[in-house]
Enzyme design. Structure first.
Site, PDB file in Angstrom:
ATOM      1  N   LYS A  86       0.843  -1.199   0.000  1.00  0.00           N
ATOM      2  CA  LYS A  86       0.000   0.000   0.000  1.00  0.00           C
ATOM      3  C   LYS A  86       0.876   1.246   0.000  1.00  0.00           C
ATOM      4  O   LYS A  86       1.755   1.397   0.850  1.00  0.00           O
ATOM      5  CB  LYS A  86      -0.832   0.013   1.279  1.00  0.00           C
ATOM      6  CG  LYS A  86      -2.288  -0.296   1.095  1.00  0.00           C
ATOM      7  CD  LYS A  86      -2.909  -0.323   2.459  1.00  0.00           C
ATOM      8  CE  LYS A  86      -4.360  -0.036   2.428  1.00  0.00           C
ATOM      9  NZ  LYS A  86      -4.913  -0.031   3.796  1.00  0.00           N
TER      10      LYS A  86
HETATM   11  C1  E4P Z   1      -8.259   0.339   3.798  1.00  0.00           C
HETATM   12  O1  E4P Z   1      -7.426   0.020   2.964  1.00  0.00           O
HETATM   13  C2  E4P Z   1      -8.134   1.558   4.617  1.00  0.00           C
HETATM   14  O2  E4P Z   1      -6.929   1.613   5.274  1.00  0.00           O
HETATM   15  C3  E4P Z   1      -9.286   1.665   5.570  1.00  0.00           C
HETATM   16  O3  E4P Z   1     -10.474   1.245   4.941  1.00  0.00           O
HETATM   17  C4  E4P Z   1      -9.416   3.022   6.227  1.00  0.00           C
HETATM   18  O4  E4P Z   1     -10.653   3.114   6.886  1.00  0.00           O
HETATM   19  P1  E4P Z   1     -10.995   4.247   7.972  1.00  0.00           P
HETATM   20  O5  E4P Z   1     -11.393   5.484   7.251  1.00  0.00           O
HETATM   21  O6  E4P Z   1     -12.119   3.670   8.750  1.00  0.00           O
HETATM   22  O7  E4P Z   1      -9.743   4.450   8.780  1.00  0.00           O
END
Ligand code: E4P
Length: 221
Positions: A86
């Site tokens: 990521k």
């Molecule tokens: C997924 O890849 C993200 O890191 C995650 O969905 C972030 O979600 P949040 O906005 O609840 O932190």
């Protein structure tokens, strides 16, 4: 639409795997921090997750220059064959995405808040883009619109980048992501549970069991 679990918690992942609905997992520093009391390194946790699930496991880079991101992405990608790296959608990120994607490393671009960000990183070679639905809704934008527009645009130009609806806050976000054509939704375990729950299902089970008991008594068993 495939379902990924948005968590670094092994028990949650084990449960979703037993249900047969965990096609992959996404993690980030915040989700790992919730598990850090266990004393395991991020690498150990990501490898443990990859051994539980058959699909992709996203692990996030924290470096802030393109060179450092490339180095970190290469290291993370070496942890396990199913690991997807990521990288956030900023200037250092897009350069790193381009460089590591050319080496065959699959990148999930995180923190996508506009179609243009998705278009650029898809051109740079990102395998996945993650529009953040809930965080956009939080600032009174429509996160689902972003998912739909991103899917339509990538589809129109036959780009292979897949869309992961992220930052999912509830079951309605999952339904909306599926209707918008997302390839994947990554959901917290709490939302996964909520997706399965319905009071009429619970009431129906209770009524069937009561009738079954009454029938057993009637036939003398
Ligand atoms: C997924 O890849 C993200 O890191 C995650 O969905 C972030 O979600 P949040 O906005 O609840 O932190």
């Amino acid at each position: 639409m495939r379902i990924f679990l948005d968590t670094a918690n092994l028990e949650e992942i084990r449960t979703a795997v037993r249900w047969g609905v965990c096609a992959g997992v996404t993690t980030n520093p915040t989700l790992y921090a919730k598990e850090s009391a266990s004393g395991v390194s991020y690498r150990e946790r990501v490898v443990a997750i990859a051994e539980l699930v058959g699909g992709h496991v996203s692990a996030e880079c924290v470096s802030r220059t393109a060179d450092d991101l490339v180095e970190e992405a290469r290291a993370i990608a070496s942890w396990h064959p199913n690991v997807v790296v990521k990288i956030p959608a900023d200037e250092a990120g897009i350069e790193a995405i381009h460089r590591v994607s050319a080496e065959g490393i699959r990148v999930n671009t995180t923190l996508i808040f506009s179609v243009n960000q998705a278009l650029l990183v898809a051109n740079a070679g990102a395998a996945f883009v993650s529009p953040f639905v809930g965080r956009l809704d939080d600032i009174d934008h429509d996160g689902t619109d972003l998912v739909r527009e991103t899917v339509e645009l990538l589809d129109r130009y036959h780009m292979p980048t897949q869309v992961i609806a992220a930052s999912i806050r509830g079951p309605r976000h999952v339904t909306a992501a599926a209707a918008a054509g997302a390839h994947i939704a990554t959901v917290p375990f709490k939302v996964l549970r909520q997706m399965l729950q319905h009071p009429l299902t619970d009431r129906g089970i209770a009524a069937f069991l009561a009738d079954w008991e009454r029938a057993q008594t009637a036939v003398g068993r």
